[in-house]
Design a protein around this motif. Structure first.
Motif, PDB file in Angstrom:
ATOM      1  N   UNK A   1      71.795  71.877   3.083  1.00  0.00           N
ATOM      2  CA  UNK A   1      71.231  71.282   4.289  1.00  0.00           C
ATOM      3  C   UNK A   1      71.741  72.054   5.493  1.00  0.00           C
ATOM      4  N   UNK A   2      71.031  71.961   6.579  1.00  0.00           N
ATOM      5  CA  UNK A   2      71.440  72.613   7.827  1.00  0.00           C
ATOM      6  C   UNK A   2      71.538  71.568   8.928  1.00  0.00           C
ATOM      7  N   UNK A   3      72.607  71.656   9.710  1.00  0.00           N
ATOM      8  CA  UNK A   3      72.743  70.841  10.914  1.00  0.00           C
ATOM      9  C   UNK A   3      72.678  71.783  12.102  1.00  0.00           C
ATOM     10  N   UNK A   4      71.618  71.672  12.864  1.00  0.00           N
ATOM     11  CA  UNK A   4      71.409  72.552  14.005  1.00  0.00           C
ATOM     12  C   UNK A   4      71.978  71.910  15.266  1.00  0.00           C
ATOM     13  N   UNK A   5      72.320  72.752  16.221  1.00  0.00           N
ATOM     14  CA  UNK A   5      72.909  72.251  17.455  1.00  0.00           C
ATOM     15  C   UNK A   5      74.338  71.764  17.289  1.00  0.00           C
ATOM     16  N   UNK A   6      75.026  72.248  16.263  1.00  0.00           N
ATOM     17  CA  UNK A   6      76.402  71.841  15.978  1.00  0.00           C
ATOM     18  C   UNK A   6      77.328  72.994  16.337  1.00  0.00           C
ATOM     19  N   UNK A   7      78.186  72.781  17.317  1.00  0.00           N
ATOM     20  CA  UNK A   7      79.095  73.835  17.779  1.00  0.00           C
ATOM     21  C   UNK A   7      80.508  73.505  17.331  1.00  0.00           C
ATOM     22  N   UNK A   8      81.009  74.260  16.375  1.00  0.00           N
ATOM     23  CA  UNK A   8      82.353  74.003  15.852  1.00  0.00           C
ATOM     24  C   UNK A   8      83.385  74.394  16.901  1.00  0.00           C
ATOM     25  N   UNK A   9      84.255  73.423  17.247  1.00  0.00           N
ATOM     26  CA  UNK A   9      85.294  73.684  18.244  1.00  0.00           C
ATOM     27  C   UNK A   9      86.640  74.004  17.613  1.00  0.00           C
ATOM     28  N   UNK A  10      86.878  73.431  16.428  1.00  0.00           N
ATOM     29  CA  UNK A  10      88.189  73.616  15.800  1.00  0.00           C
ATOM     30  C   UNK A  10      88.091  73.265  14.327  1.00  0.00           C
ATOM     31  N   UNK A  11      89.125  73.681  13.585  1.00  0.00           N
ATOM     32  CA  UNK A  11      89.275  73.292  12.193  1.00  0.00           C
ATOM     33  C   UNK A  11      90.103  72.022  12.110  1.00  0.00           C
ATOM     34  N   UNK A  12      89.851  71.204  11.116  1.00  0.00           N
ATOM     35  CA  UNK A  12      90.739  70.089  10.810  1.00  0.00           C
ATOM     36  C   UNK A  12      91.583  70.482   9.607  1.00  0.00           C
ATOM     37  N   UNK A  13      92.828  69.954   9.566  1.00  0.00           N
ATOM     38  CA  UNK A  13      93.755  70.372   8.525  1.00  0.00           C
ATOM     39  C   UNK A  13      94.472  69.164   7.938  1.00  0.00           C
ATOM     40  N   UNK A  14      95.051  69.375   6.760  1.00  0.00           N
ATOM     41  CA  UNK A  14      95.853  68.342   6.115  1.00  0.00           C
ATOM     42  C   UNK A  14      97.154  68.130   6.885  1.00  0.00           C
ATOM     43  N   UNK A  15      97.864  67.047   6.583  1.00  0.00           N
ATOM     44  CA  UNK A  15      99.092  66.722   7.303  1.00  0.00           C
ATOM     45  C   UNK A  15     100.131  67.838   7.187  1.00  0.00           C
ATOM     46  N   UNK A  16     100.197  68.476   6.042  1.00  0.00           N
ATOM     47  CA  UNK A  16     101.178  69.555   5.867  1.00  0.00           C
ATOM     48  C   UNK A  16     100.664  70.906   6.370  1.00  0.00           C
ATOM     49  N   UNK A  17      99.439  70.920   6.888  1.00  0.00           N
ATOM     50  CA  UNK A  17      98.814  72.118   7.470  1.00  0.00           C
ATOM     51  C   UNK A  17      98.649  73.255   6.460  1.00  0.00           C
TER      52      UNK A  17
END
Length: 454
Positions: A134-150
Motif C-alpha cells: 500500500x502507499x500513503x501519499x502526503x506523508x512526510x517522515x520527520x523522525x525514526x521511532x526506537x525501542x527503549x534501549x535504542x
C-alpha cells in the motif's frame, strides 16, 4: 518466500524508483509493505513534483533492464507497448570516446529508452498492484521511532502520527535525512566521500524523425578534459529526442534554442548538433546543477540500529552523465533480496557490505573518469592516474576492435567489474592497436565515413 512472522510489516520511505524496487523485494518477504511518499503520485507518464530530475534524460543500463524483467516479468513488453524503444545499445548507438566512434556490432546488450515518468509510472503500477503493498501519499517522515534501549528502529513518525514497522528502509535519495536521524538516536553518521565535479546541464526535447542518424537511437559524447562539454541524446516515446547538454566548471549550456544548438556544435563529435539544428524543439528547457558525486560509507559503521536500512541514492549518487543511478538501485534490490533470504540476523551489516560492492563498480567508473579533469576535487593517486591512462588507450583501440569495445561496454553497463578491462586478452589487443599508426581524431575519417553512410 514466507513472511518473517504473522504480522511483519516493512515501511519504505520514498516512492521513486529506489523505493519501488525495494518495496517489490520486500513484498516477497513481509506480510505488509507500506510506501510513504510526501508527494501525490501522478498518472503514468506524467512528471512528479518531487522528482525534478525526471524531466532530464535518463538511461536504463542493460543490467538494470535485466533486473526489472526478473522482478516484473513482461515489463519490457509493457513499456514497448507504451512507446519505449528497444535496441542493442552497441549496434544502435554512437559512443564517441577519445575522438572517435567506438566499434559497433551486435552485442546482445539490449536496452530500453523511455522517459523517467513512463518507466517509473509503469513500475509503480506493477508494485501497487501487489496485494500486500500500500502507499500513503502526503506523508512526510520527520523522525525514526526506537525501542527503549535504542537498539532497534520501531517505525517512523510524521507530526503526531506514528507508524510501527519491523523494518524501515530510507530510499529518499541524496537529500536523505538518515545521517541526522541516526545522530538523533545516538548513532554516528557515516563518513561521506565527495568528488566535486561542478556539473551543469540543460535538457530539451526535439521532434524525432526515424530516418535521422540512419535509425540509431543513442548518442553519447562524454566531456573531455580539454573542452569539458558533452551531451547525451536518446530516442524516446512519442517520436521525440531527449537531448541533454552538459558542462563542467562554468561551461553551462544556454536555454534559448539558438544558443543550445550552437553549444551542441562545440561538442567533441557532430551527431547531436546535426540533429538539433534541423529538428523542431517540443519542450521548454530544463536546467539543473550537480555539484558533486557523493558516497556515504554505511558499511564502515561499527554501530547501527536493527530494523533500519538505507538504500539507493541515499547511499550514493553519481555524476548523471553515466546514467547509473536507476541500474544501481536495481542491483541493490537484488542484494536486498539475497540478504533477506539468508536469515533475519545482522541485516544491516550484511546488506551494506553487499551494497558497497555494487557501488564500487559505478563509483570507480564515474569518479575515475571525472578525475581526468584537473579542476575536479577528489582523491588522486598513482593507481587512478594509471587506470585513466590505460582507459584512454583502451577507448582508442575500441574504435576499431570489438574485443576492447565489448570489455568497455560490459563495465559501463555494470555487467562486469572494472578490473575485467585488464584481462590479458584485452590488454594485448589494446597494446597492438596503440602500437599501430595513430587512430583518427574527433573529426577524422571515422566520422566522415559515417556521414557518407547517411
Amino acid at each position: 518466500m514466507p513472511a518473517l512472522d504473522n504480522d511483519s510489516h516493512a515501511i519504505v520511505i520514498g516512492g521513486s524508483m529506489g523505493g519501488l524496487l525495494a518495496a517489490r523485494v520486500l513484498a516477497d518477504r513481509y506480510q505488509q509493505v507500506t510506501i510513504l511518499e510526501r508527494d501525490e503520485f501522478p498518472a503514468i507518464g506524467e512528471h512528479r513534483r518531487g522528482v525534478p530530475q525526471g524531466r532530464h534524460t535518463h538511461g536504463l543500463l542493460a543490467s538494470g533492464r535485466d533486473v526489472l524483467e526478473r522482478l516484473f516479468p513482461g515489463i519490457s513488453n509493457d513499456l514497448i507497448a507504451a512507446g519505449a524503444i528497444a535496441g542493442d545499445i552497441v549496434q544502435n548507438a554512437r559512443w564517441c570516446n577519445e575522438g572517435g566512434l567506438l566499434a559497433r556490432f551486435q552485442s546482445g546488450l539490449n536496452g530500453l529508452l523511455m522517459t523517467r515518468p513512463l518507466l517509473e509510472g509503469t513500475v509503480r503500477h506493477r508494485v501497487l498492484a501487489l496485494s500486500n503493498v500500500v502507499a500513503r501519499q502526503g506523508f512526510h517522515v520527520e523522525a525514526l521511532t526506537v525501542s527503549e534501549d535504542r537498539k532497534r528502529v520501531t517505525g517512523v513518525k510524521d507530526k503526531g502520527t506514528e507508524l510501527h514497522a519491523d523494518l524501515v528502509i530510507d530510499t529518499t535519495g541524496r537529500g536523505s535525512s538518515s545521517p541526522q536521524w541516526l545522530e538523533a538516536i545516538g548513532y554516528p553518521k557515516p563518513v561521506e566521500e565527495r568528488v566535486e565535479v561542478a556539473l551543469a546541464y540543460t535538457t530539451r526535447f526535439f521532434r524525432r524523425h526515424r530516418s535521422q542518424l540512419n535509425g540509431d537511437v543513442v548518442v553519447i559524447v562524454p566531456p573531455t578534459p580539454q573542452g569539458k562539454r558533452g551531451g547525451v541524446m536518446l530516442a524516446q516515446e512519442g517520436d521525440r529526442w531527449t537531448v541533454t547538454l552538459i558542462g563542467h566548471f562554468g561551461q553551462a549550456a544556454p536555454t534559448d534554442v539558438p544558443g543550445f544548438v550552437e553549444y551542441a556544435r562545440t561538442l567533441p563529435a557532430p551527431y547531436i548538433h546535426e540533429v538539433v539544428r534541423e529538428s523542431e524543439p517540443v519542450s521548454e528547457p530544463m536546467t539543473a546543477r550537480f555539484p558533486a558525486s557523493m558516497r556515504r560509507r554505511y558499511e564502515r559503521l561499527e554501530r547501527f540500529p536493527e530494523g533500519f536500512l538505507v538504500f539507493g541514492d541515499a547511499i550514493s549518487s553519481f555524476n548523471p552523465i553515466y546514467g547509473q543511478g536507476m541500474s544501481v538501485a536495481a542491483l541493490e534490490a537484488m542484494e536486498l533480496q539475497a540478504v533477506l533470504a539468508e536469515s533475519s540476523g545482522n541485516l544491516a551489516r550484511r546488506f551494506f557490505r553487499r551494497a558497497a560492492k555494487v557501488v564500487d563498480m559505478p563509483w570507480s567508473v564515474s569518479v575515475g573518469n571525472d578525475l581526468r579533469m584537473p579542476e575536479t576535487v577528489g582523491p588522486r593517486n598513482a593507481g587512478v592516474s594509471f587506470i585513466n591512462w590505460y582507459m584512454v588507450k583502451l577507448n582508442k583501440a575500441a574504435q576499431k576492435d570489438p574485443v576492447p569495445a565489448m570489455a568497455f561496454f560490459r563495465v559501463a553497463n555494470l555487467l562486469a567489474p572494472p578490473p575485467s578491462v585488464m584481462h590479458p586478452k584485452v590488454v594485448w589487443r589494446v597494446l597492438i592497436a596503440n602500437l599501430r599508426r595513430p587512430l583518427p581524431d574527433g573529426r577524422g575519417s571515422d566520422q566522415s565515413r559515417d556521414r557518407k553512410e547517411r
